[in-house]
Design a protein around this motif. Sequence first.
Motif, mmCIF file in Angstrom:
data_model
loop_
_atom_site.group_PDB
_atom_site.id
_atom_site.type_symbol
_atom_site.label_atom_id
_atom_site.label_comp_id
_atom_site.label_asym_id
_atom_site.label_seq_id
_atom_site.Cartn_x
_atom_site.Cartn_y
_atom_site.Cartn_z
ATOM 1 N N PHE A 228 -24.534 -42.911 17.969
ATOM 2 C CA PHE A 228 -25.453 -41.800 17.713
ATOM 3 C C PHE A 228 -26.380 -42.029 16.531
ATOM 4 C CE2 PHE A 228 -21.349 -40.121 19.275
ATOM 5 C CZ PHE A 228 -21.753 -39.663 20.517
ATOM 6 N N GLU B 144 -29.994 -41.070 17.005
ATOM 7 C CA GLU B 144 -30.266 -39.741 17.552
ATOM 8 C C GLU B 144 -31.217 -38.951 16.650
ATOM 9 O OE1 GLU B 144 -29.466 -37.962 20.245
ATOM 10 O OE2 GLU B 144 -28.473 -39.649 21.208
ATOM 11 N N ASP C 270 -21.239 -37.581 9.444
ATOM 12 C CA ASP C 270 -20.202 -36.860 10.182
ATOM 13 C C ASP C 270 -18.878 -37.041 9.450
ATOM 14 O OD1 ASP C 270 -18.639 -35.565 12.059
ATOM 15 O OD2 ASP C 270 -18.530 -37.299 13.394
ATOM 16 N N TYR D 141 -16.239 -35.765 14.035
ATOM 17 C CA TYR D 141 -16.346 -35.123 15.346
ATOM 18 C C TYR D 141 -16.827 -36.101 16.425
ATOM 19 C CZ TYR D 141 -15.731 -30.467 13.301
ATOM 20 O OH TYR D 141 -15.220 -29.366 12.661
ATOM 21 N N THR D 142 -17.623 -37.087 16.030
ATOM 22 C CA THR D 142 -18.190 -38.017 17.012
ATOM 23 C C THR D 142 -17.406 -39.319 17.113
ATOM 24 O OG1 THR D 142 -19.670 -38.914 15.321
ATOM 25 C CG2 THR D 142 -20.496 -37.091 16.643
ATOM 26 N N GLY E 95 -17.071 -41.028 20.413
ATOM 27 C CA GLY E 95 -18.260 -41.550 21.075
ATOM 28 C C GLY E 95 -18.611 -40.825 22.361
ATOM 29 N N ASN E 96 -18.091 -39.611 22.554
ATOM 30 C CA ASN E 96 -18.323 -38.860 23.777
ATOM 31 C C ASN E 96 -19.714 -38.231 23.750
ATOM 32 O OD1 ASN E 96 -18.322 -36.543 25.674
ATOM 33 N ND2 ASN E 96 -16.183 -37.129 25.988
ATOM 34 N N ASN F 288 -19.823 -34.329 24.573
ATOM 35 C CA ASN F 288 -19.444 -33.500 23.425
ATOM 36 C C ASN F 288 -20.538 -33.478 22.366
ATOM 37 O OD1 ASN F 288 -16.969 -32.790 24.480
ATOM 38 N ND2 ASN F 288 -15.852 -34.432 23.458
ATOM 39 N N PHE F 289 -21.177 -34.636 22.155
ATOM 40 C CA PHE F 289 -22.264 -34.686 21.181
ATOM 41 C C PHE F 289 -23.416 -33.777 21.597
ATOM 42 C CE2 PHE F 289 -26.341 -36.353 19.748
ATOM 43 C CZ PHE F 289 -26.139 -36.451 18.381
ATOM 44 N N ARG G 290 -22.509 -30.143 20.988
ATOM 45 C CA ARG G 290 -22.549 -29.784 19.567
ATOM 46 C C ARG G 290 -23.980 -29.752 19.035
ATOM 47 N NH1 ARG G 290 -17.751 -33.507 19.193
ATOM 48 N NH2 ARG G 290 -15.929 -32.135 19.130
ATOM 49 N N ARG G 291 -24.828 -30.633 19.549
ATOM 50 C CA ARG G 291 -26.229 -30.623 19.126
ATOM 51 C C ARG G 291 -26.915 -29.326 19.604
ATOM 52 N NH1 ARG G 291 -29.774 -34.198 17.366
ATOM 53 N NH2 ARG G 291 -28.164 -34.298 15.759
#
Length: 423
Positions: A257, A260, A271, A275-276, A279-280, A283-284, A287-288
């Motif tokens: 990420f 990003e 982070d 939470y990341t 590497g999903n 989910n990222f 959350r974004r």
Amino acid sequence: MSLSQNLPAAFVTPAIPVRSGVSVTKSQAPTSSTLTSYSSASSTHTSKHEAVAIGCGLGIYAGMQLNRRPQVQPRKAFENELGVQAPVGFWDPAGYTVDGDQELFTRRRETEIKHGRVAMLAALGYIVPEYTRFPGSLSPSQGLDFTSVPNGLAALSQVPGSGWLQIFLFLGLMETAWIPIDPSRAPGDRERCGVLGVPNGAAAMKDDALRQKKLSAELANGRLAMMAIIGMFFQDGLTGSAWGDWANYTASPFRAFENELGVQAPVGFWDPLGYTADGNLENFARRRQTELKHGRIAMLATMGYITPEITGKFSGFLSPSKGLRFEDIPNGLAAVSKVPASGWAQVIAYCAYCEVSQDQSPGTPASKGEFGFTVLTASDPAEKAKKLSAELANGRLAMMAIIGMFFQDGLTGSAWGDWAAYT
């Protein structure tokens, strides 16, 4: 005599206001005899409901008694202490000083100074070897030269066991015999020490103002060094060298990420809670989406605090049926209790409409924060990315800002309350 010797004691435990009819003791919680009597009484009943009722009663009674304890405002007790510096002033988010205990404060200040001094030496220990090292042998018996010892954490495995023993013995001697803590002296002040606690150093300064300035600088630099050395440890541990390049940390979960939107200087991809780490991407993205939404609400909420103070309020009625005008609504948290229930129902209904009126499932424009409100857009992709990054940054700032406003409002009693009102 060290730099801090003969400093006037700045800490004064504040006078505790006592409510009428309330006797202040060390603890207002129920005594053991009281609890025993309750326990004995409850043992005569077999009903589970009665036992639960008695337990609830005890909890409520204890809570009421604790709430009756006079509150000591930590900032009022310590706001003139050494180390209280701009821009944060007296900062104790964990509430260690809430009891106003002078002995505990002195012990923690002594620990802070000691850790700060060690951290300053440790930070220099990372930097200096990059430029120069001692000549000769570290361990002649093992043929180990100072130049053979790597910098940073890798040095831990190279120093012989006898070397570590000497270090611990030296530190123990300093702590227990040569410069022990003297309770009669100010924190950090040791006999046989001079300026900034240097053993056998120069005598203390006679200029009080300059001494205060130097001691404050020592505290500030020690705090910075404690953060710096931890950062150096992390950089060393993750990249494999004391000044390792981030590219060396090939196992980083952030790599998924790091390009990003919202990855900005000076912290880059940040982070700290991991939470990341998985590497999903799904989910990222979720959350974004949440971050964007919360940021936008926080920006509106922050403006809602500021605008009425500058431009005034809407004219007319908020609730004609109740004769409630917009100008009758106070600013800040006090407005929550003034808005009629029907008004809150309209607010909730509008928010619900915004949520369900568009498809926000993964992959849709709405899932990326695009709801057709195209103010932050541009035909140039680079300019559009710049504006969207600015929105994220401003939203993050606004989330911090509105929480700060809530605290200021709740503690002082008004949206822009003076700290003096927090008595």
